[in-house]
Design an enzyme around this catalytic site. Structure first.
Site, short mmCIF file in Angstrom:
data_model
loop_
_atom_site.label_atom_id
_atom_site.label_comp_id
_atom_site.label_asym_id
_atom_site.label_seq_id
_atom_site.Cartn_x
_atom_site.Cartn_y
_atom_site.Cartn_z
N ASP A 99 8.57 -33.41 -44.32
CA ASP A 99 8.86 -32.16 -45.00
C ASP A 99 9.77 -32.44 -46.19
OD1 ASP A 99 7.54 -31.35 -42.68
OD2 ASP A 99 8.74 -29.53 -42.47
N LYS A 173 5.77 -24.92 -47.67
CA LYS A 173 6.75 -24.43 -46.69
C LYS A 173 7.80 -23.59 -47.39
CE LYS A 173 10.25 -26.34 -43.48
NZ LYS A 173 10.76 -27.59 -42.87
N LYS A 207 3.69 -23.00 -44.03
CA LYS A 207 4.66 -23.03 -42.94
C LYS A 207 5.80 -22.08 -43.26
CE LYS A 207 8.02 -25.98 -40.51
NZ LYS A 207 8.49 -27.36 -40.23
#
Length: 247
Positions: A99, A173, A207
């Site tokens: 991430d 995300k 996400k």
């Protein structure tokens, strides 16, 4: 719907942030990893220095829990070279998901070329090593227009440089969960920000992370279309309860 399949059980505090000793924080992380194993979560999300420990614990009991970590967290301002170096170390230690914090400040200043390059090179490194890559855009730091533009930029870099079969492995995300907002405004995923991301990142998955602490909030996000949820309250959510934590 099996909600555990959506949950990235997340603990990313340093000892200083938690205001405890390094040893105490280390034990919290180990307990968090064990909880992910016991609860059979999709993934446990921890800091890079804990990836090898997680890999040992998960491998020892042959668990299917995968390991995620954060790259250039939480500010995203490091050079592309530093990002790639940190990501490679995480891969070597056994991480499954990377991430990355996108350099959203560079994007806000108009340096889209730098952001495009880091998206390209970071995604390439992850996919070449058969990893899931997620790009954190930090919605609380962006205007609505910037959320739309940065989500679209990431999508365009991916669809221009990688095969369609890879799209599901590259997420956009929402948040780190550590951004400091003014007037106590939300620092994580909100319904409006997630809708903008979904509309402009597609066909890439999204996400939602930051501030999701109840079962109903998680379900709302899933119904919108998110594929993963990052939360420090994964156990509470999976049991249909509400977390009282502010993290």
């Amino acid at each position: 719907m099996i909600i555990k399949n959506y949950l990235d059980s997340t603990y990313l505090k340093t000892a200083a942030q938690a205001e405890i000793s390094e040893a105490e924080n280390f034990e919290i992380v180990k307990n968090f990893i064990q909880e992910a194993i016991d609860e059979d979560f999709k993934l446990v999300m921890i800091r890079p220095e804990m990836v090898s420990i997680a890999n040992q614990m998960i491998s020892k009991v042959h668990s299917k829990v995968t390991i995620g970590t954060v790259i250039d967290f939480p500010n995203g301002k490091a050079s592309i070279e530093k990002k790639l170096e940190e990501a490679q170390k995480a891969i070597d230690d056994g991480a499954d998901d990377l991430d990355f914090v996108c350099n959203y400040e560079a994007f806000k200043k108009g340096n889209s070329n730098l952001v495009k390059e880091e998206i390209l090179k970071g995604t390439q490194l992850g996919l070449e090593n058969h990893k899931i890559v997620k790009w954190i855009i930090e919605v609380a730091a962006l205007s609505n227009q910037q959320i739309i533009q940065l989500s679209a930029l990431i999508k365009n870099v991916v669809i221009s440089n990688f095969k369609e079969e890879n799209y599901n492995s590259v997420f956009v995300k929402s948040s780190t969960g550590f951004y400091k907002t003014v007037n106590n405004l939300p620092n994580g995923a909100t319904i409006p920000s997630i809708i903008m991301m979904l509309e402009n990142a597609s066909p890439l998955p999204v996400k939602a992370a930051g501030g999701i602490r109840t079962y109903d909030e998680a379900i709302d996000m899933i119904r919108l279309g998110v594929k993963r949820i990052g939360t420090s309250a994964a156990k509470t959510i999976s049991h249909g309860l509400t977390s009282e934590s502010d993290y």
